[in-house]
Design a protein around this motif. Structure first.
Motif, PDB file in Angstrom:
ATOM      1  N   GLN A 152      34.642   4.833  -0.989  1.00  0.00           N
ATOM      2  CA  GLN A 152      34.276   3.582  -0.332  1.00  0.00           C
ATOM      3  C   GLN A 152      35.481   2.647  -0.206  1.00  0.00           C
ATOM      4  OE1 GLN A 152      31.461   1.302  -2.604  1.00  0.00           O
ATOM      5  NE2 GLN A 152      30.699   0.187  -0.842  1.00  0.00           N
TER       6      GLN A 152
ATOM      7  N   GLU B 179      28.692   5.362   0.287  1.00  0.00           N
ATOM      8  CA  GLU B 179      28.244   4.262   1.155  1.00  0.00           C
ATOM      9  C   GLU B 179      28.928   4.215   2.506  1.00  0.00           C
ATOM     10  OE1 GLU B 179      27.433   0.399  -0.441  1.00  0.00           O
ATOM     11  OE2 GLU B 179      27.009   1.256  -2.410  1.00  0.00           O
TER      12      GLU B 179
ATOM     13  N   TYR C 200      34.943   2.324 -18.286  1.00  0.00           N
ATOM     14  CA  TYR C 200      36.263   1.699 -18.194  1.00  0.00           C
ATOM     15  C   TYR C 200      36.547   0.946 -19.498  1.00  0.00           C
ATOM     16  CZ  TYR C 200      34.845   2.340 -13.310  1.00  0.00           C
ATOM     17  OH  TYR C 200      34.382   2.856 -12.135  1.00  0.00           O
TER      18      TYR C 200
ATOM     19  N   GLN D 117      23.060   2.687   0.306  1.00  0.00           N
ATOM     20  CA  GLN D 117      22.193   1.512   0.202  1.00  0.00           C
ATOM     21  C   GLN D 117      21.232   1.469   1.391  1.00  0.00           C
ATOM     22  OE1 GLN D 117      22.291  -0.724  -2.220  1.00  0.00           O
ATOM     23  NE2 GLN D 117      24.363  -0.882  -3.032  1.00  0.00           N
TER      24      GLN D 117
ATOM     25  N   LYS E 191      20.788  -0.325  -6.977  1.00  0.00           N
ATOM     26  CA  LYS E 191      21.299  -1.668  -6.683  1.00  0.00           C
ATOM     27  C   LYS E 191      22.798  -1.726  -6.950  1.00  0.00           C
ATOM     28  CE  LYS E 191      17.023  -3.926  -8.134  1.00  0.00           C
ATOM     29  NZ  LYS E 191      16.441  -4.787  -9.145  1.00  0.00           N
ATOM     30  N   ASN E 192      23.425  -2.820  -6.503  1.00  0.00           N
ATOM     31  CA  ASN E 192      24.855  -3.014  -6.739  1.00  0.00           C
ATOM     32  C   ASN E 192      25.169  -2.982  -8.233  1.00  0.00           C
ATOM     33  OD1 ASN E 192      24.588  -5.292  -4.099  1.00  0.00           O
ATOM     34  ND2 ASN E 192      25.807  -3.462  -3.981  1.00  0.00           N
ATOM     35  N   GLY E 193      26.280  -2.353  -8.536  1.00  0.00           N
ATOM     36  CA  GLY E 193      26.799  -2.399  -9.907  1.00  0.00           C
ATOM     37  C   GLY E 193      26.112  -1.485 -10.900  1.00  0.00           C
ATOM     38  N   MET E 194      25.288  -0.555 -10.423  1.00  0.00           N
ATOM     39  CA  MET E 194      24.541   0.312 -11.339  1.00  0.00           C
ATOM     40  C   MET E 194      25.335   1.544 -11.785  1.00  0.00           C
ATOM     41  SD  MET E 194      21.839  -1.110 -12.141  1.00  0.00           S
ATOM     42  CE  MET E 194      21.233  -2.718 -11.664  1.00  0.00           C
ATOM     43  N   GLY E 195      26.494   1.764 -11.135  1.00  0.00           N
ATOM     44  CA  GLY E 195      27.355   2.857 -11.596  1.00  0.00           C
ATOM     45  C   GLY E 195      27.468   4.025 -10.641  1.00  0.00           C
ATOM     46  N   LYS E 196      27.035   3.866  -9.382  1.00  0.00           N
ATOM     47  CA  LYS E 196      27.039   4.988  -8.439  1.00  0.00           C
ATOM     48  C   LYS E 196      28.473   5.451  -8.121  1.00  0.00           C
ATOM     49  CE  LYS E 196      24.747   2.520  -5.415  1.00  0.00           C
ATOM     50  NZ  LYS E 196      24.713   1.244  -6.182  1.00  0.00           N
ATOM     51  N   THR E 197      29.334   4.485  -7.789  1.00  0.00           N
ATOM     52  CA  THR E 197      30.724   4.844  -7.488  1.00  0.00           C
ATOM     53  C   THR E 197      31.413   5.404  -8.728  1.00  0.00           C
ATOM     54  OG1 THR E 197      30.878   3.162  -5.752  1.00  0.00           O
ATOM     55  CG2 THR E 197      32.948   3.905  -6.727  1.00  0.00           C
ATOM     56  N   THR E 198      31.122   4.813  -9.871  1.00  0.00           N
ATOM     57  CA  THR E 198      31.716   5.297 -11.124  1.00  0.00           C
ATOM     58  C   THR E 198      31.316   6.756 -11.358  1.00  0.00           C
ATOM     59  OG1 THR E 198      31.611   3.061 -12.011  1.00  0.00           O
ATOM     60  CG2 THR E 198      31.862   4.852 -13.617  1.00  0.00           C
TER      61      THR E 198
ATOM     62  N   ILE F  12      29.785   2.793 -18.594  1.00  0.00           N
ATOM     63  CA  ILE F  12      28.996   2.513 -17.387  1.00  0.00           C
ATOM     64  C   ILE F  12      27.960   3.618 -17.173  1.00  0.00           C
ATOM     65  CG2 ILE F  12      29.095   2.149 -14.890  1.00  0.00           C
ATOM     66  CD1 ILE F  12      30.464  -0.097 -16.433  1.00  0.00           C
TER      67      ILE F  12
HETATM   68  N1  LIG Z   1      38.024  -0.336 -12.556  1.00  0.00           N
HETATM   69  C1  LIG Z   1      37.032  -0.950 -13.228  1.00  0.00           C
HETATM   70  N2  LIG Z   1      37.257  -1.564 -14.396  1.00  0.00           N
HETATM   71  C2  LIG Z   1      36.238  -2.160 -15.083  1.00  0.00           C
HETATM   72  N3  LIG Z   1      34.957  -2.195 -14.661  1.00  0.00           N
HETATM   73  C3  LIG Z   1      34.683  -1.595 -13.489  1.00  0.00           C
HETATM   74  C4  LIG Z   1      35.692  -0.944 -12.720  1.00  0.00           C
HETATM   75  N4  LIG Z   1      35.112  -0.445 -11.596  1.00  0.00           N
HETATM   76  C5  LIG Z   1      33.795  -0.772 -11.683  1.00  0.00           C
HETATM   77  N5  LIG Z   1      33.547  -1.457 -12.810  1.00  0.00           N
HETATM   78  C6  LIG Z   1      32.238  -1.958 -13.243  1.00  0.00           C
HETATM   79  O1  LIG Z   1      31.370  -0.852 -13.395  1.00  0.00           O
HETATM   80  C7  LIG Z   1      30.045  -1.232 -13.014  1.00  0.00           C
HETATM   81  C8  LIG Z   1      29.521  -0.218 -12.019  1.00  0.00           C
HETATM   82  O2  LIG Z   1      30.301  -0.313 -10.845  1.00  0.00           O
HETATM   83  P1  LIG Z   1      30.133   0.744  -9.653  1.00  0.00           P
HETATM   84  O3  LIG Z   1      31.124   0.389  -8.611  1.00  0.00           O
HETATM   85  O4  LIG Z   1      30.154   2.114 -10.198  1.00  0.00           O
HETATM   86  O5  LIG Z   1      28.645   0.404  -9.174  1.00  0.00           O
HETATM   87  P2  LIG Z   1      27.893   0.810  -7.841  1.00  0.00           P
HETATM   88  O6  LIG Z   1      26.527   1.208  -8.252  1.00  0.00           O
HETATM   89  O7  LIG Z   1      28.698   1.790  -7.070  1.00  0.00           O
HETATM   90  O8  LIG Z   1      27.825  -0.585  -7.108  1.00  0.00           O
HETATM   91  P3  LIG Z   1      27.914  -0.981  -5.545  1.00  0.00           P
HETATM   92  O9  LIG Z   1      26.625  -0.537  -4.931  1.00  0.00           O
HETATM   93  O10 LIG Z   1      28.027  -2.465  -5.611  1.00  0.00           O
HETATM   94  O11 LIG Z   1      29.133  -0.311  -4.956  1.00  0.00           O
HETATM   95  C9  LIG Z   1      30.121  -2.648 -12.466  1.00  0.00           C
HETATM   96  O12 LIG Z   1      29.683  -3.523 -13.472  1.00  0.00           O
HETATM   97  C10 LIG Z   1      31.605  -2.832 -12.190  1.00  0.00           C
HETATM   98  O13 LIG Z   1      31.989  -4.175 -12.371  1.00  0.00           O
END
Ligand SMILES: Nc1ncnc2c1ncn2[C@@H]1O[C@H](COP(=O)(O)OP(=O)(O)OP(=O)(O)O)[C@@H](O)[C@H]1O
Length: 242
Positions: free
Chosen positions: A96, A170, A24, A202, A48-55, A29
């Protein structure tokens, strides 16, 4: 193991990610990530949270452009395709966040991605088999369903098109065990019908109960991966420990 691309088999994988980078704004990411998902398997992506799975899921379905690398679906390069083309190619995504239209009926939520009444009838037949309660509630607004029912509707909607690749983010979060088991059964049935499934999870027990292979993401890369086996739980716990 840090690379589950299965490089020699990349063209026979259902989904192959080759050195994918996305993010982003100025922030990367996903960092040169490679991963192969085999036809007909359930693959669990943990982390873990925030590791980039959704991205990563958003990048696969074309909601977020890959900045570098290639995405192959059945060996064909789909890297630059948008969400509509990916959906037409048989890729369904159960996101999600904000996944349902709360003011629309169950029926209208289920028919969103469909082009004909016939496709609707066939899709309903398929999802009633997994989630019979939907049959009696078609006119009910999605927003009035319970949390667990909404999750089942999200999965049902993704299954309506009989996708060849199903991506699920998730889905088990906050669900009671009986609902999780019903979703697990639905995913096993879909796998038996040839659907390939990539779940972001998770919930360790849920992932272990349905997946064939797994990977753990850390800071936008694959940190560990393997087949589900006797050592998987301990290895995952090691990675997921806060
Ligand atoms: N639209 C966005 N703009 C900027 N940063 C973003 C955006 N969406 C996610 N991020 C950042 O990208 C990183 C990865 O987020 P992501 O949602 O992919 O993680 P995740 O592994 O799916 O986490 P979770 O298990 O908490 O859902 C995080 O640091 C988040 O803050």
């Amino acid at each position: 193991m840090t690379d589950v691309l299965d490089r020699p088999a990349a063209t026979t994988a259902k989904l192959a990610l080759e050195d994918i980078t996305s993010g982003y704004g100025n922030v990367e990411i996903i960092k040169s990530l490679s991963l192969g998902v085999r036809p007909g398997e359930i693959f669990a992506l943990m982390g873990k949270n925030g590791m980039g799975k959704t991205t990563l899921l958003k990048t696969i379905v074309g909601l977020l452009p890959a900045r570098r690398g290639r995405i192959l679906l059945d060996g064909a390069d789909v890297t630059k395709k948008g969400p509509k083309t990916m959906a037409d190619a048989g890729v369904a995504y159960a996101p999600q966040e904000q996944p349902l239209f709360q003011d629309l009926s169950i029926r209208d939520n289920l028919r969103l991605a469909l082009r004909s009444d016939r496709a609707l009838a066939e899709g309903l037949e398929r999802v009633y088999g997994h989630f019979p309660f939907l049959a009696d509630r078609l006119a009910q607004k999605a927003g009035t369903l319970s949390g667990g029912e909404q999750k089942m509707l999200i999965i049902a909607r993704a299954m309506m098109t009989a996708p060849k690749l199903l991506l699920i983010d998730e889905i088990s979060e906050g669900l009671q065990p009986t609902v999780i088991e019903r979703i697990a059964a639905a995913l096993r049935d879909e796998r038996a019908n040839g659907t390939t499934v990539l779940i972001v999870e998770q919930h360790l027990a849920f992932a272990l109960s349905i997946a064939d292979r797994w990977a753990v993401m850390k800071l936008g890369q694959i940190d560990d991966a393997g087949e589900i086996g006797p050592d998987t739980e301990a290895r995952m716990l090691e990675h997921l420990r806060i």
